[in-house]
Design a protein around this motif. Structure first.
Motif, PDB file in Angstrom:
ATOM      1  N   THR A   1       0.845  -1.182   0.000  1.00 25.56           N
ATOM      2  CA  THR A   1       0.000   0.000   0.000  1.00 25.56           C
ATOM      3  C   THR A   1       0.886   1.239   0.000  1.00 25.56           C
ATOM      4  O   THR A   1       1.784   1.362   0.834  1.00 25.56           O
ATOM      5  N   LEU A   2       0.624   2.158  -0.927  1.00 28.13           N
ATOM      6  CA  LEU A   2       1.382   3.393  -1.023  1.00 28.13           C
ATOM      7  C   LEU A   2       0.470   4.571  -0.704  1.00 28.13           C
ATOM      8  O   LEU A   2      -0.744   4.522  -0.948  1.00 28.13           O
ATOM      9  N   TYR A   3       1.045   5.632  -0.151  1.00 29.94           N
ATOM     10  CA  TYR A   3       0.288   6.864   0.038  1.00 29.94           C
ATOM     11  C   TYR A   3       0.180   7.562  -1.314  1.00 29.94           C
ATOM     12  O   TYR A   3       1.188   7.860  -1.965  1.00 29.94           O
ATOM     13  N   GLY A   4      -1.030   7.810  -1.755  1.00 34.87           N
ATOM     14  CA  GLY A   4      -1.262   8.453  -3.041  1.00 34.87           C
ATOM     15  C   GLY A   4      -2.580   7.990  -3.619  1.00 34.87           C
ATOM     16  O   GLY A   4      -3.447   7.459  -2.911  1.00 34.87           O
ATOM     17  N   GLU A   5      -2.759   8.174  -4.916  1.00 36.15           N
ATOM     18  CA  GLU A   5      -3.959   7.750  -5.598  1.00 36.15           C
ATOM     19  C   GLU A   5      -3.613   7.484  -7.058  1.00 36.15           C
ATOM     20  O   GLU A   5      -2.671   8.056  -7.595  1.00 36.15           O
ATOM     21  N   GLU A   6      -4.378   6.604  -7.687  1.00 37.89           N
ATOM     22  CA  GLU A   6      -4.069   6.260  -9.069  1.00 37.89           C
ATOM     23  C   GLU A   6      -4.372   7.431  -9.998  1.00 37.89           C
ATOM     24  O   GLU A   6      -5.411   8.082  -9.883  1.00 37.89           O
ATOM     25  N   VAL A   7      -3.473   7.701 -10.928  1.00 36.51           N
ATOM     26  CA  VAL A   7      -3.648   8.777 -11.911  1.00 36.51           C
ATOM     27  C   VAL A   7      -3.507   8.184 -13.304  1.00 36.51           C
ATOM     28  O   VAL A   7      -2.860   7.161 -13.511  1.00 36.51           O
ATOM     29  N   ASP A   8      -4.127   8.850 -14.282  1.00 36.65           N
ATOM     30  CA  ASP A   8      -4.098   8.353 -15.651  1.00 36.65           C
ATOM     31  C   ASP A   8      -2.882   8.830 -16.431  1.00 36.65           C
ATOM     32  O   ASP A   8      -2.415   8.152 -17.338  1.00 36.65           O
ATOM     33  N   GLU A   9      -2.378  10.010 -16.075  1.00 44.23           N
ATOM     34  CA  GLU A   9      -1.291  10.587 -16.845  1.00 44.23           C
ATOM     35  C   GLU A   9      -0.456  11.480 -15.949  1.00 44.23           C
ATOM     36  O   GLU A   9      -0.985  12.163 -15.064  1.00 44.23           O
ATOM     37  N   ALA A  10       0.852  11.473 -16.166  1.00 47.85           N
ATOM     38  CA  ALA A  10       1.753  12.296 -15.364  1.00 47.85           C
ATOM     39  C   ALA A  10       1.923  13.661 -16.002  1.00 47.85           C
ATOM     40  O   ALA A  10       1.716  13.848 -17.207  1.00 47.85           O
ATOM     41  N   GLU A  11       2.295  14.624 -15.176  1.00 45.96           N
ATOM     42  CA  GLU A  11       2.578  15.961 -15.677  1.00 45.96           C
ATOM     43  C   GLU A  11       3.880  15.933 -16.470  1.00 45.96           C
ATOM     44  O   GLU A  11       4.906  15.447 -15.994  1.00 45.96           O
ATOM     45  N   SER A  12       3.833  16.436 -17.692  1.00 51.30           N
ATOM     46  CA  SER A  12       5.012  16.429 -18.556  1.00 51.30           C
ATOM     47  C   SER A  12       5.695  17.784 -18.468  1.00 51.30           C
ATOM     48  O   SER A  12       5.152  18.805 -18.875  1.00 51.30           O
ATOM     49  N   THR A  13       6.891  17.795 -17.901  1.00 51.29           N
ATOM     50  CA  THR A  13       7.636  19.053 -17.750  1.00 51.29           C
ATOM     51  C   THR A  13       8.896  19.078 -18.592  1.00 51.29           C
ATOM     52  O   THR A  13       9.395  20.138 -18.936  1.00 51.29           O
ATOM     53  N   ILE A  14       9.428  17.904 -18.926  1.00 48.04           N
ATOM     54  CA  ILE A  14      10.629  17.824 -19.736  1.00 48.04           C
ATOM     55  C   ILE A  14      10.477  16.700 -20.743  1.00 48.04           C
ATOM     56  O   ILE A  14       9.608  15.844 -20.612  1.00 48.04           O
ATOM     57  N   SER A  15      11.278  16.711 -21.740  1.00 45.90           N
ATOM     58  CA  SER A  15      11.280  15.623 -22.712  1.00 45.90           C
ATOM     59  C   SER A  15      12.708  15.327 -23.123  1.00 45.90           C
ATOM     60  O   SER A  15      13.568  16.192 -23.093  1.00 45.90           O
ATOM     61  N   CYS A  16      12.941  14.089 -23.489  1.00 49.03           N
ATOM     62  CA  CYS A  16      14.286  13.680 -23.896  1.00 49.03           C
ATOM     63  C   CYS A  16      14.536  14.133 -25.324  1.00 49.03           C
ATOM     64  O   CYS A  16      13.769  13.783 -26.225  1.00 49.03           O
ATOM     65  N   ASN A  17      15.579  14.913 -25.565  1.00 47.98           N
ATOM     66  CA  ASN A  17      15.863  15.418 -26.903  1.00 47.98           C
ATOM     67  C   ASN A  17      17.077  14.764 -27.527  1.00 47.98           C
ATOM     68  O   ASN A  17      17.607  15.236 -28.520  1.00 47.98           O
ATOM     69  N   CYS A  18      17.537  13.655 -26.907  1.00 47.30           N
ATOM     70  CA  CYS A  18      18.771  13.042 -27.396  1.00 47.30           C
ATOM     71  C   CYS A  18      18.539  12.202 -28.644  1.00 47.30           C
ATOM     72  O   CYS A  18      19.490  11.809 -29.307  1.00 47.30           O
ATOM     73  N   ILE A  19      17.273  11.878 -28.979  1.00 42.91           N
ATOM     74  CA  ILE A  19      17.008  11.103 -30.197  1.00 42.91           C
ATOM     75  C   ILE A  19      16.029  11.856 -31.079  1.00 42.91           C
ATOM     76  O   ILE A  19      15.476  11.309 -31.986  1.00 42.91           O
TER      77      ILE A  19
END
Length: 558
Positions: free
Chosen positions: A540-558
């Motif tokens: 059991t974890l403290y939190g709640e299920e979410v559908d999508e994470a907040e996108s703040t960065i993206s990988c630009n190496c490819i």
């Protein structure tokens, strides 16, 4: 009148009398039935009214008073579940009062309540009473933020009545922790874990009157050794401040400790204490999967408010020996890129990750292995991985041996994930078709293909869906997986990159090779077959299920 006629009249009179008596009796009976029905209906109405009154009493106000919010006086009502306040407005010249909708604060969102006082400079206690301050939680998207509601009233008696009542109501939330064991990894990511805890988490715990027992870990495995020995029944929960490696170690330690306490060395046992995760790593996929954001305040507020989420875990074993418990494993590309990154620990984490990714892509090689999997029960998960029926017992793989599916071939990457593995790099998750508690894991097997096609598959994780639409990618919802690799030697570090973009080919086999695995962001080298089993709701974890994470960065190496 003759005698027969008189007798006939007498009979007719008797018949009329009997008929009247009969009608009278039936009328009386009908009336009694109607009265009985009316009484029953009345009783039912009284029961319904009593139930309605009971429900109203449970939601009727406990306290009602006048407080100032800002510069205006408000009529404040307190029930067992909420606090409402409405501005008090003077009547209009026509005598009509304005009707306003009250503002509402749910008590489940209240962190703590304090008495406000006016104190002189340097005064640490006492002072004139000013009212009550309610420290609460406000949602802004996926983030939880701290807020304060000030109720001003100079009456000490009035203020303390409200304070004591609110305090008692907040104590009634049984899922909120009062004493927690905290583990801080000072070496995670940018070595900011201690500062994150001190600046963002400790003040919230102090405000909510949560006592803490803190251990700053000094080495890998330190948390495991502490959890094996400490008295867990003293605590209401465990808190981890660190990255995915620290989280994986603590989750494994808690389940392992539960096995020891239950005397069950073979079968996994659910940990009785919930785990809170304060993100302080570079990706924090477990934290993102139950919070949606990499924000220490949001994570701390989930702990303070007692938001609990049951989560599936996997056991990883080889040759009948348990390797560890965890949430995800990557074999092939994921394991080899992590192995390269571990050799460059002196680099910043973002540069190290990009270096390893590019280097592994340049020397992309498939693994020749036998892949077997046991499909998840349809009664437990549907096509999209949502839970349709609770399943608390492990799948007996021996009894269903005939349902194993086995494939032999070349694979660039094999991933098994019991949670979506959300992160800023993959907002919809590395395994978007599963959830944190559906009793199954997502198996993603990427077959041998060209480098350019494989890069297209990777790039779609950070943008939109469609990463599984390629013909060389297969996905399954599984309850168990076996991976038996052939002993292959990867290209040496001095080998030059292969030119062209044709399909990659396996390297010459050799015996006794330990293959790199990425298990929850930790490098684990295993030279034999690996068996992965899914255990529903094992922690059991403290939190709640979410559908999508907040996108703040993206990988630009490819």
């Amino acid at each position: 009148m003759s005698e027969p006629e008189e007798e006939l009249q007498e009979e007719q009179k008797e018949r009329k009398k009997k008929k009247k008596k009969k009608e009278k009796r039936s009328g009386r009976k009908k009336k009694e039935e109607e009265e009985k029905q009316e009484q029953e209906e009345q009783v039912e109405e009284e029961v319904e009214e009593a139930e309605g009154e009971e429900e109203e009493r449970s939601e009727c106000f406990i306290l009602r008073g006048i407080f100032k919010l800002g510069k205006k006086s408000h009529d404040v009502l307190l029930t067992r579940t909420r606090l409402t306040w409405t501005p008090i407005l003077p009547e209009t010249p026509t005598g009509e009062a304005s009707v306003l909708q009250p503002d509402v604060l749910m008590l489940q969102d209240v962190i703590a309540v304090k008495v406000k006082r006016r104190r002189a400079a340097g005064q640490e206690s006492g002072g004139a009473v000013l009212g009550v301050a309610l420290f609460c939680c406000r949602r802004r998207g996926l983030k939880l933020e701290e807020d304060t509601l000030h109720l001003h009233n100079a009456s000490a008696e009035h203020t303390h009545t409200w304070y004591n009542t609110l305090k008692d109501l907040l104590t009634g939330f049984s899922s909120r922790p009062r004493y927690v064991k905290v583990f801080i990894n000072p070496c995670s990511h940018k070595k900011e874990a201690v500062h994150i805890y001190r600046d963002h988490v400790a003040p919230l715990f102090k405000m909510a009157d949560i006592r803490t027992d803190i251990t700053v870990t000094e080495r890998k495995g330190h948390a495991l050794s502490v959890l094996k020995e400490c008295k867990l029944d003293e605590y209401d929960g465990v808190v981890c401040v660190g990255g995915d490696g620290s989280v994986a170690e603590l989750c494994h330690a808690m389940v392992f400790r539960a096995q020891l306490d239950a005397g069950s060395p073979e079968k996994p046992v659910k940990s009785m204490l919930p785990l809170g995760i304060i993100p302080a790593g570079s990706t924090d996929v477990v934290s993102c999967s139950v919070h949606g954001v990499r924000d220490p305040v949001t994570a701390a507020l989930h702990i303070v408010l007692g938001h609990l989420q049951q989560v599936d875990m996997c056991s990883f074993s080889s040759l009948g020996q348990l390797v560890r418990f965890g949430f995800s494993a990557m074999f092939g590309f994921g394991g080899r890129s992590l192995a390269r990154a571990e050799k460059k620990r002196w680099m910043p984490s973002s540069r190290r990750r990009e270096y390893a990714l590019v280097k592994t892509l340049a020397r992309l090689r498939p693994e020749d292995c036998q892949l077997s999997f046991l499909p998840a029960k349809k009664s437990n998960t549907d096509l999209f991985g949502t839970q349709t029926q609770d399943q608390d017992q492990d799948t007996d793989t021996e009894e269903r041996a005939e349902s194993w599916t086995t494939n032999q071939g070349l694979y660039l990457s094999i991933s098994v994930m019991s949670i979506p593995c959300l992160s800023p790099h993959a907002p919809q998750g590395l395994a978007p078709n599963t959830s944190v508690a559906n009793g199954s894991a997502a198996l993603i097997a990427v077959g041998n293909t060209s480098r350019s096609e494989f890069i297209k598959h990777l790039k779609r994780y950070s943008s939109s869906a469609g990463q599984f639409s390629f013909s060389f990618v297969e996905t399954h919802s599984v309850s168990a997986v076996k991976i038996r690799p052939r002993s292959l030697i990867g290209s040496s570090e001095d080998e030059s990159d292969e030119e062209g973009d044709s399909k990659t080919t396996p390297i010459i086999p050799s015996d006794g090779v330990a293959f790199p695995w990425n298990i929850d962001g930790e490098l684990v080298e295993i030279s034999n077959e690996v068996l992965i089993r899914v255990h529903p709701r094992l922690i059991t974890l403290y939190g709640e299920e979410v559908d999508e994470a907040e996108s703040t960065i993206s990988c630009n190496c490819i």
